[in-house]
Scaffold this motif. Structure first.
Motif, PDB file in Angstrom:
ATOM      1  N   PHE A  60       0.865  -1.175   0.000  1.00  0.00           N
ATOM      2  CA  PHE A  60       0.000   0.000   0.000  1.00  0.00           C
ATOM      3  C   PHE A  60       0.902   1.226   0.000  1.00  0.00           C
ATOM      4  CE2 PHE A  60       0.771  -1.603   4.215  1.00  0.00           C
ATOM      5  CZ  PHE A  60       1.111  -0.497   4.965  1.00  0.00           C
ATOM      6  N   THR A  61       0.358   2.361  -0.382  1.00  0.00           N
ATOM      7  CA  THR A  61       1.205   3.551  -0.467  1.00  0.00           C
ATOM      8  C   THR A  61       1.475   4.137   0.913  1.00  0.00           C
ATOM      9  OG1 THR A  61      -0.791   4.833  -0.997  1.00  0.00           O
ATOM     10  CG2 THR A  61       0.639   4.183  -2.832  1.00  0.00           C
ATOM     11  N   ARG A 146      15.141  -3.508   1.123  1.00  0.00           N
ATOM     12  CA  ARG A 146      14.790  -3.985  -0.216  1.00  0.00           C
ATOM     13  C   ARG A 146      14.425  -2.775  -1.079  1.00  0.00           C
ATOM     14  NH1 ARG A 146       9.346  -4.798  -2.056  1.00  0.00           N
ATOM     15  NH2 ARG A 146       7.792  -3.991  -0.586  1.00  0.00           N
ATOM     16  N   GLU A 147      14.407  -2.974  -2.388  1.00  0.00           N
ATOM     17  CA  GLU A 147      14.078  -1.887  -3.293  1.00  0.00           C
ATOM     18  C   GLU A 147      12.564  -1.624  -3.290  1.00  0.00           C
ATOM     19  OE1 GLU A 147      15.792   0.344  -5.226  1.00  0.00           O
ATOM     20  OE2 GLU A 147      17.495  -0.373  -4.031  1.00  0.00           O
ATOM     21  N   LEU A 148      12.205  -0.444  -2.880  1.00  0.00           N
ATOM     22  CA  LEU A 148      10.813  -0.025  -2.922  1.00  0.00           C
ATOM     23  C   LEU A 148      10.541   0.676  -4.256  1.00  0.00           C
ATOM     24  CD1 LEU A 148      10.553   1.448   0.700  1.00  0.00           C
ATOM     25  CD2 LEU A 148      10.074  -0.895  -0.060  1.00  0.00           C
ATOM     26  N   CYS A 149       9.274   0.796  -4.608  1.00  0.00           N
ATOM     27  CA  CYS A 149       8.940   1.439  -5.881  1.00  0.00           C
ATOM     28  C   CYS A 149       7.727   2.350  -5.696  1.00  0.00           C
ATOM     29  CB  CYS A 149       8.667   0.395  -6.968  1.00  0.00           C
ATOM     30  SG  CYS A 149       7.266  -0.684  -6.623  1.00  0.00           S
ATOM     31  N   PHE A 150       7.452   3.158  -6.720  1.00  0.00           N
ATOM     32  CA  PHE A 150       6.319   4.062  -6.709  1.00  0.00           C
ATOM     33  C   PHE A 150       5.077   3.380  -7.279  1.00  0.00           C
ATOM     34  CE2 PHE A 150      10.018   6.925  -7.273  1.00  0.00           C
ATOM     35  CZ  PHE A 150       9.853   7.734  -6.163  1.00  0.00           C
ATOM     36  N   ALA A 194       3.555   8.228  -2.709  1.00  0.00           N
ATOM     37  CA  ALA A 194       3.089   7.086  -3.501  1.00  0.00           C
ATOM     38  C   ALA A 194       4.076   5.928  -3.484  1.00  0.00           C
ATOM     39  CB  ALA A 194       2.814   7.525  -4.936  1.00  0.00           C
ATOM     40  N   ILE A 195       5.053   5.941  -2.581  1.00  0.00           N
ATOM     41  CA  ILE A 195       5.978   4.813  -2.452  1.00  0.00           C
ATOM     42  C   ILE A 195       5.248   3.640  -1.806  1.00  0.00           C
ATOM     43  CG2 ILE A 195       8.092   4.016  -1.329  1.00  0.00           C
ATOM     44  CD1 ILE A 195       9.125   6.919  -1.540  1.00  0.00           C
TER      45      ILE A 195
END
Length: 425
Positions: A60-61, A146-150, A194-195
């Protein structure tokens, strides 16, 4: 044996799951499509262990939960005074999206409301061609391991209805708080919100703050201790918006919420906690999330104002008695509350099933919190189930009669008691 902490988290979720109050954050169209049944809880310790239950893999954002971390990044890179020149630290008593400034300083009242968060976003230093939201994403990824994303769908959805935040941005530019183009800064702030995260990500990020800025698993210092203290102080007084007073009195844990339904909290030196449940109240806080935090705080004695001292190590030594080869002694020290009990139970779960006699020696304990006693006897029960004989050596009567309710204060035979006494002489 298995530590009972995961079972407890599952039980807490089951007790709070039926609450259907609140509503989805429909002013952001994409969030209005969220699954309102999602419910998750994660807890991190200061040595990096994470327990989780429920929908703990659902992303979730981060929304406004990004604010403390953006504030931390700005403090880390610019220093406290430079940040205070632009953003105050006083509770506002206003809604998170209120269009207002401090009447005296003409600055945003704190970095946890939108005007302060937009200003904080603008303070994040970047190189030419770099985006502030991307720099923050990289920082959060280091905290989360860990790599988070938008979530670009949520970002684009919020951009379409960002009139209020744009108004705040232009107001900040008008009074000289912002020196940059308000459109660029507001859009960057919305993108930082929004991550995507899970409760386990938030728990691990929280563990860095609980551990004074040091990543528990790697030992790497990611934030200065003074930065962590400043961030947690502002979270405690301002993190839950215009319900911060209620939160402080009922929960007593520095925390921050987001309108996607997340809340994370940090108890310094002990635990980080994260919850997720999409329906929010009129303050913008997850309804079930607040109830879960209240339950955890009361059950585990986590209220910051209780003032019970905490120790990093509860186990003074583990040894096998020379004259009683099958007798394993766990010699405890200090204060037994949630954090120490969890450490002890994690050590006890390494004992293989069998018919050994295990003595839990409480002689050097100075205080047993109620949750410590409950967890201790739960561990005793589970060791019994594994085939062990377990005795609690409480020669100093540190356990109260109320804590012993339903249990008995076991004693060892006189010869063994004298043998143990040599270790305390």
């Amino acid at each position: 044996m298995q530590t009972p902490v995961p079972d407890y988290l599952t039980h807490v979720l089951s007790q709070c799951a039926a609450n259907s109050q609140g509503a989805l954050a429909d002013y952001i169209p994409e969030l209005a499509q969220a699954n309102s049944k999602h419910l998750a809880l994660a807890l991190s310790t200061v040595d990096g262990t994470i327990y989780a239950s429920g929908d703990d893999t659902v992303e979730f954002t981060i929304q406004s939960m990004s604010k403390p971390f953006a504030y931390a990044l700005a403090l880390q890179e610019l220093g406290l005074n430079a940040v205070l020149d632009k953003v105050d630290v006083e509770p506002s008593g206003e809604a998170f999206n209120q269009i207002s400034l401090d009447p005296v300083t003409k600055r945003p009242k704190n970095p946890m409301i939108n005007s302060g968060a937009i200003t904080t976003h603008a303070l994040i230093p970047i190189q030419q061609g770099e985006q502030r939201a991307e720099k923050l994403r990289q920082f959060l990824s280091r905290l989360a391991g860990r790599e988070l994303c938008f979530d670009l769908k949520v970002y684009e959805s919020e951009i379409q209805s960002a009139f209020r935040n744009l108004s705040i941005g232009y107001m900040l530019r008008t009074v000289g708080v912002l020196a940059q183009d308000p459109l660029e800064i507001v859009y960057g702030y919305i993108k930082q919100c929004a991550i995507l995260v899970t409760v386990k990500d938030l728990a691990r990020m929280s563990s860095v703050l609980a551990n004074g800025g040091i990543e528990p698993l790697t030992g790497e210092r990611l934030l200065d201790g003074a930065v962590v203290r400043q961030v947690l102080s502002v979270m405690l007084s301002c993190g839950m918006y215009d319900s911060a007073g209620d939160w402080l009195s009922s929960v007593g844990i520095p925390a921050k919420s987001g309108v996607a339904g997340g809340i994370f909290g940090v108890l310094p030196g002990q635990v980080g906690i994260a919850v997720f449940s999409p329906k929010i109240d009129t303050h913008g806080n997850s309804v079930r999330g607040v109830k879960i935090f209240e339950r955890l705080s009361n059950d585990m004695g986590l209220h910051l104002m209780q003032g019970t001292p905490s120790a990093q190590t509860i186990l003074q030594s583990r040894y096998v008695l020379e004259q009683y080869q099958d007798v394993i002694v766990y010699e405890l020290r200090g204060v037994l509350q949630f954090t120490e009990s969890e450490m002890l139970l994690r050590r006890l779960q390494n004992e293989p099933a069998g018919n050994s006699t295990i003595l839990l020696d409480l002689t050097n304990l100075t205080l047993v919190h109620n949750v410590g006693a409950r967890m201790l006897f739960e561990g005793v029960k589970r060791l019994h189930a594994d085939g062990h004989t377990v005795k609690v050596v409480d020669s100093e009567n540190i356990l109260s009669e109320a804590q012993l309710k339903g249990h008995k204060r076991e004693v060892v035979n006189e010869a063994l008691e004298k043998y143990l006494a040599k270790f305390h002489s």
